[in-house]
Design a protein around this motif. Structure first.
Motif, PDB file in Angstrom:
ATOM      1  N   VAL A   1       0.860  -1.183   0.000  1.00  0.00           N
ATOM      2  CA  VAL A   1       0.000   0.000   0.000  1.00  0.00           C
ATOM      3  C   VAL A   1       0.896   1.233   0.000  1.00  0.00           C
ATOM      4  CG1 VAL A   1      -1.814   1.275   1.192  1.00  0.00           C
ATOM      5  CG2 VAL A   1      -1.784  -1.241   1.279  1.00  0.00           C
ATOM      6  N   CYS A   2       0.800   2.037  -1.050  1.00  0.00           N
ATOM      7  CA  CYS A   2       1.691   3.185  -1.222  1.00  0.00           C
ATOM      8  C   CYS A   2       0.979   4.472  -0.835  1.00  0.00           C
ATOM      9  CB  CYS A   2       2.165   3.279  -2.668  1.00  0.00           C
ATOM     10  SG  CYS A   2       3.021   1.811  -3.248  1.00  0.00           S
ATOM     11  N   GLY A   3       1.398   5.056   0.280  1.00  0.00           N
ATOM     12  CA  GLY A   3       0.865   6.343   0.722  1.00  0.00           C
ATOM     13  C   GLY A   3       1.889   7.438   0.519  1.00  0.00           C
ATOM     14  N   GLY A   4       1.588   8.613   1.066  1.00  0.00           N
ATOM     15  CA  GLY A   4       2.496   9.745   0.941  1.00  0.00           C
ATOM     16  C   GLY A   4       2.178  10.790   1.986  1.00  0.00           C
ATOM     17  N   LEU A   5       2.958  11.855   2.004  1.00  0.00           N
ATOM     18  CA  LEU A   5       2.784  12.899   3.015  1.00  0.00           C
ATOM     19  C   LEU A   5       1.389  13.507   2.960  1.00  0.00           C
ATOM     20  CD1 LEU A   5       4.128  14.600   5.237  1.00  0.00           C
ATOM     21  CD2 LEU A   5       4.834  16.208   3.450  1.00  0.00           C
ATOM     22  N   ARG A   6       0.848  13.678   1.732  1.00  0.00           N
ATOM     23  CA  ARG A   6      -0.483  14.303   1.583  1.00  0.00           C
ATOM     24  C   ARG A   6      -1.593  13.291   1.299  1.00  0.00           C
ATOM     25  NH1 ARG A   6      -0.792  17.384  -2.756  1.00  0.00           N
ATOM     26  NH2 ARG A   6       1.204  16.803  -3.710  1.00  0.00           N
ATOM     27  N   THR A   7      -1.300  12.007   1.463  1.00  0.00           N
ATOM     28  CA  THR A   7      -2.353  11.005   1.293  1.00  0.00           C
ATOM     29  C   THR A   7      -3.314  11.090   2.478  1.00  0.00           C
ATOM     30  OG1 THR A   7      -0.860   9.499   0.114  1.00  0.00           O
ATOM     31  CG2 THR A   7      -2.848   8.534   1.107  1.00  0.00           C
ATOM     32  N   PRO A   8      -4.608  11.339   2.233  1.00  0.00           N
ATOM     33  CA  PRO A   8      -5.560  11.491   3.342  1.00  0.00           C
ATOM     34  C   PRO A   8      -5.697  10.196   4.145  1.00  0.00           C
ATOM     35  CG  PRO A   8      -6.507  12.230   1.243  1.00  0.00           C
ATOM     36  CD  PRO A   8      -5.252  11.497   0.918  1.00  0.00           C
ATOM     37  N   LEU A   9      -5.668  10.311   5.454  1.00  0.00           N
ATOM     38  CA  LEU A   9      -5.862   9.153   6.322  1.00  0.00           C
ATOM     39  C   LEU A   9      -7.356   9.001   6.587  1.00  0.00           C
ATOM     40  CD1 LEU A   9      -2.898   9.551   8.859  1.00  0.00           C
ATOM     41  CD2 LEU A   9      -3.000   8.247   6.725  1.00  0.00           C
ATOM     42  N   ARG A  10      -8.037   8.453   5.600  1.00  0.00           N
ATOM     43  CA  ARG A  10      -9.488   8.237   5.713  1.00  0.00           C
ATOM     44  C   ARG A  10      -9.774   6.745   5.587  1.00  0.00           C
ATOM     45  NH1 ARG A  10     -10.118  13.033   2.279  1.00  0.00           N
ATOM     46  NH2 ARG A  10     -10.259  11.648   0.475  1.00  0.00           N
ATOM     47  N   ALA A  11     -10.544   6.244   6.521  1.00  0.00           N
ATOM     48  CA  ALA A  11     -10.913   4.830   6.469  1.00  0.00           C
ATOM     49  C   ALA A  11     -11.680   4.545   5.182  1.00  0.00           C
ATOM     50  CB  ALA A  11     -11.760   4.469   7.678  1.00  0.00           C
ATOM     51  N   ASN A  12     -11.366   3.432   4.553  1.00  0.00           N
ATOM     52  CA  ASN A  12     -12.009   3.053   3.306  1.00  0.00           C
ATOM     53  C   ASN A  12     -12.458   1.600   3.440  1.00  0.00           C
ATOM     54  OD1 ASN A  12     -12.017   1.771   0.534  1.00  0.00           O
ATOM     55  ND2 ASN A  12     -11.698   3.911  -0.072  1.00  0.00           N
ATOM     56  N   ALA A  13     -13.766   1.404   3.472  1.00  0.00           N
ATOM     57  CA  ALA A  13     -14.316   0.067   3.717  1.00  0.00           C
ATOM     58  C   ALA A  13     -13.859  -0.927   2.646  1.00  0.00           C
ATOM     59  CB  ALA A  13     -15.838   0.128   3.769  1.00  0.00           C
ATOM     60  N   GLN A  14     -13.793  -0.468   1.388  1.00  0.00           N
ATOM     61  CA  GLN A  14     -13.355  -1.351   0.303  1.00  0.00           C
ATOM     62  C   GLN A  14     -11.928  -1.826   0.514  1.00  0.00           C
ATOM     63  OE1 GLN A  14     -12.714   0.704  -3.371  1.00  0.00           O
ATOM     64  NE2 GLN A  14     -12.041  -1.118  -4.490  1.00  0.00           N
ATOM     65  N   LEU A  15     -11.036  -0.881   0.849  1.00  0.00           N
ATOM     66  CA  LEU A  15      -9.633  -1.223   1.050  1.00  0.00           C
ATOM     67  C   LEU A  15      -9.461  -2.102   2.282  1.00  0.00           C
ATOM     68  CD1 LEU A  15      -6.683  -0.952   0.277  1.00  0.00           C
ATOM     69  CD2 LEU A  15      -6.592   1.222   1.526  1.00  0.00           C
ATOM     70  N   ARG A  16     -10.188  -1.784   3.354  1.00  0.00           N
ATOM     71  CA  ARG A  16     -10.096  -2.577   4.577  1.00  0.00           C
ATOM     72  C   ARG A  16     -10.479  -4.031   4.310  1.00  0.00           C
ATOM     73  NH1 ARG A  16     -14.239  -0.717   7.328  1.00  0.00           N
ATOM     74  NH2 ARG A  16     -13.139   1.189   7.964  1.00  0.00           N
ATOM     75  N   ALA A  17     -11.591  -4.235   3.622  1.00  0.00           N
ATOM     76  CA  ALA A  17     -12.054  -5.598   3.335  1.00  0.00           C
ATOM     77  C   ALA A  17     -11.068  -6.327   2.424  1.00  0.00           C
ATOM     78  CB  ALA A  17     -13.440  -5.544   2.690  1.00  0.00           C
ATOM     79  N   LEU A  18     -10.553  -5.605   1.449  1.00  0.00           N
ATOM     80  CA  LEU A  18      -9.606  -6.211   0.506  1.00  0.00           C
ATOM     81  C   LEU A  18      -8.335  -6.657   1.226  1.00  0.00           C
ATOM     82  CD1 LEU A  18      -8.702  -4.920  -2.993  1.00  0.00           C
ATOM     83  CD2 LEU A  18      -6.872  -5.256  -1.338  1.00  0.00           C
ATOM     84  N   LEU A  19      -7.795  -5.817   2.101  1.00  0.00           N
ATOM     85  CA  LEU A  19      -6.561  -6.150   2.805  1.00  0.00           C
ATOM     86  C   LEU A  19      -6.766  -7.349   3.737  1.00  0.00           C
ATOM     87  CD1 LEU A  19      -5.229  -2.562   3.671  1.00  0.00           C
ATOM     88  CD2 LEU A  19      -4.326  -4.144   1.952  1.00  0.00           C
ATOM     89  N   LYS A  20      -7.896  -7.389   4.399  1.00  0.00           N
ATOM     90  CA  LYS A  20      -8.185  -8.527   5.281  1.00  0.00           C
ATOM     91  C   LYS A  20      -8.286  -9.824   4.480  1.00  0.00           C
ATOM     92  CE  LYS A  20     -10.555  -6.178   9.099  1.00  0.00           C
ATOM     93  NZ  LYS A  20     -11.823  -6.054   9.841  1.00  0.00           N
ATOM     94  N   LYS A  21      -8.939  -9.745   3.333  1.00  0.00           N
ATOM     95  CA  LYS A  21      -9.101 -10.937   2.495  1.00  0.00           C
ATOM     96  C   LYS A  21      -7.758 -11.437   1.990  1.00  0.00           C
ATOM     97  CE  LYS A  21     -11.636 -12.571  -1.591  1.00  0.00           C
ATOM     98  NZ  LYS A  21     -12.588 -12.184  -2.671  1.00  0.00           N
ATOM     99  N   VAL A  22      -6.913 -10.507   1.574  1.00  0.00           N
ATOM    100  CA  VAL A  22      -5.595 -10.872   1.063  1.00  0.00           C
ATOM    101  C   VAL A  22      -4.736 -11.470   2.178  1.00  0.00           C
ATOM    102  CG1 VAL A  22      -3.448  -9.931   0.142  1.00  0.00           C
ATOM    103  CG2 VAL A  22      -5.613  -9.223  -0.839  1.00  0.00           C
ATOM    104  N   ALA A  23      -4.823 -10.892   3.375  1.00  0.00           N
ATOM    105  CA  ALA A  23      -4.054 -11.408   4.506  1.00  0.00           C
ATOM    106  C   ALA A  23      -4.468 -12.839   4.837  1.00  0.00           C
ATOM    107  CB  ALA A  23      -4.239 -10.503   5.725  1.00  0.00           C
ATOM    108  N   GLU A  24      -5.761 -13.122   4.748  1.00  0.00           N
ATOM    109  CA  GLU A  24      -6.258 -14.477   5.026  1.00  0.00           C
ATOM    110  C   GLU A  24      -5.716 -15.496   4.036  1.00  0.00           C
ATOM    111  OE1 GLU A  24     -10.460 -14.030   4.951  1.00  0.00           O
ATOM    112  OE2 GLU A  24     -10.568 -13.024   6.900  1.00  0.00           O
ATOM    113  N   LYS A  25      -5.378 -15.031   2.832  1.00  0.00           N
ATOM    114  CA  LYS A  25      -4.828 -15.930   1.815  1.00  0.00           C
ATOM    115  C   LYS A  25      -3.318 -16.134   1.968  1.00  0.00           C
ATOM    116  CE  LYS A  25      -8.321 -14.899  -1.724  1.00  0.00           C
ATOM    117  NZ  LYS A  25      -8.821 -16.286  -1.858  1.00  0.00           N
TER     118      LYS A  25
END
Length: 337
Positions: free
Chosen positions: A102-126
């Motif tokens: 996951v590539c962020g940056g100094l000005r990348t907004p720290l906003r929760a994103n349900a799509q990204l959260r679900a995707l990361l959890k699914k990938v981690a489970e694999k």
């Protein structure tokens, strides 16, 4: 017939492009994915990518890479350069990845994103390893994927990560590797983070080869075992510097012993314990490696190269060169000027 020789670990990395594997391993190509968030750090992304691309230069087709964005559209980096993603997150088989970053940056907004959260959890489970660049670790932490892990994040975002992932250990390191979580707080941290990941699968030789090309200053003080953070001992560094500065007229062990105030036996023990070779063998490999560089990148004749690298005769030089590279100096590819 010339007896075939192999380089010791640290010098083997410098020569990986020029060595032929007698029994090359059949390795499956590892896929690495990058999720590029708004205003992601382009230097962090390119440093991580450069390590993978250079690994392929030394050992062809080890890695494939692909980029994604959350909405499948182009995304702007922190430098104002627009990147078009390679694939759509919704259709790509993410479970086939070995590493997802996951590539962020100094000005990348720290906003929760349900799509990204679900995707990361699914990938981690694999069982896919997960990584975060700059403030990318925040998105891993917000998804609950850094609990009981040590991690790194840019100083600007440490308080935010500490709040979002209260069960993680937020460090002040430039990069952190903890089991299957990889995080980096800076562009250089991103480079060394990916190097660590590469080294776990393919060993210190490949890591040394990449460092020799992309981070040659740091490779002078190379880590002998990146995982255990073991560095070359100071007396050994001094001896290696002496060798590198005296290739045309090689020093003998007695001369080097006087310079570093160590006995011959102590020097031999250092080389054996830290480099897995003898001082004379290491010195020869340095000279052969420099000879290859001169043959490729200068107009010096073979005889001149032999003299410049401390060989007593062209025939001795040819024999040593052939033993390490599998072909004579006369067959070395000369670069155009």
């Amino acid at each position: 017939m010339v007896e075939q020789r192999s380089f010791c670990g640290t010098i083997k990395g410098k020569n990986l492009r020029y060595l032929k594997d007698e029994k090359p391993e059949k390795l499956l190509r590892s896929a690495v994915g990058f999720i590029l968030l708004d205003h992601f750090s382009l230097p962090s992304f390119t440093n991580a990518l450069d390590a993978l691309v250079t690994a392929n230069l030394l050992r062809p087709e080890l890695y494939s890479t692909c980029t994604f964005t959350l909405d499948g559209q182009e995304v702007m980096s922190d430098l104002g350069i627009i990147i078009r993603p390679d694939h759509d997150l919704s259709t790509y088989p993410l479970g086939d990845l070995k590493l997802l970053i996951v590539c962020g940056g100094l000005r990348t907004p720290l906003r929760a994103n349900a799509q990204l959260r679900a995707l990361l959890k699914k990938v981690a489970e694999k069982g896919v390893a997960l990584a975060g660049l700059w403030n990318g670790a925040w998105f891993l932490g917000e998804a609950g994927l850094l609990d009981a892990y040590r991690c790194a994040i840019h100083p600007e975002h440490r308080p935010a990560l500490a709040e979002a992932a209260q069960h993680s250990q937020v460090t002040s390191e430039s990069f952190m590797v903890d089991r299957d979580r990889y995080t980096a707080a800076s562009p250089s941290g991103a480079f060394y983070m990916v190097l660590d990941w590469i080294g776990q699968s393919h060993g210190a030789g490949l890591v040394e080869g990449i460092s020799d090309i992309l981070a040659f200053e740091a490779s002078k003080y190379r880590r002998l075992n990146p995982t255990l953070h073991i560095k070359m001992a100071a007396p050994l560094r001094e001896i290696v510097k002496l060798m590198e500065a005296n290739l045309e007229e090689p020093l003998d062990l007695e001369q080097m012993s006087g310079w570093v105030n160590l006995s011959r036996r102590q020097i031999e023990r250092l080389f054996r314990s830290q480099l897995g070779t003898t001082p004379l063998r290491y010195y020869l490999e340095l000279r052969v490696t420099e000879a290859r560089r001169l043959l490729q990148h200068s107009r010096l004749s073979i005889v001149q190269v032999a003299v410049a690298c401390g060989f007593v005769s062209p025939s001795h030089f040819s024999k040593c060169y052939t033993a390490y590279f599998g072909y004579s100096p006369s067959r070395e590819v000369r670069m155009e000027f």
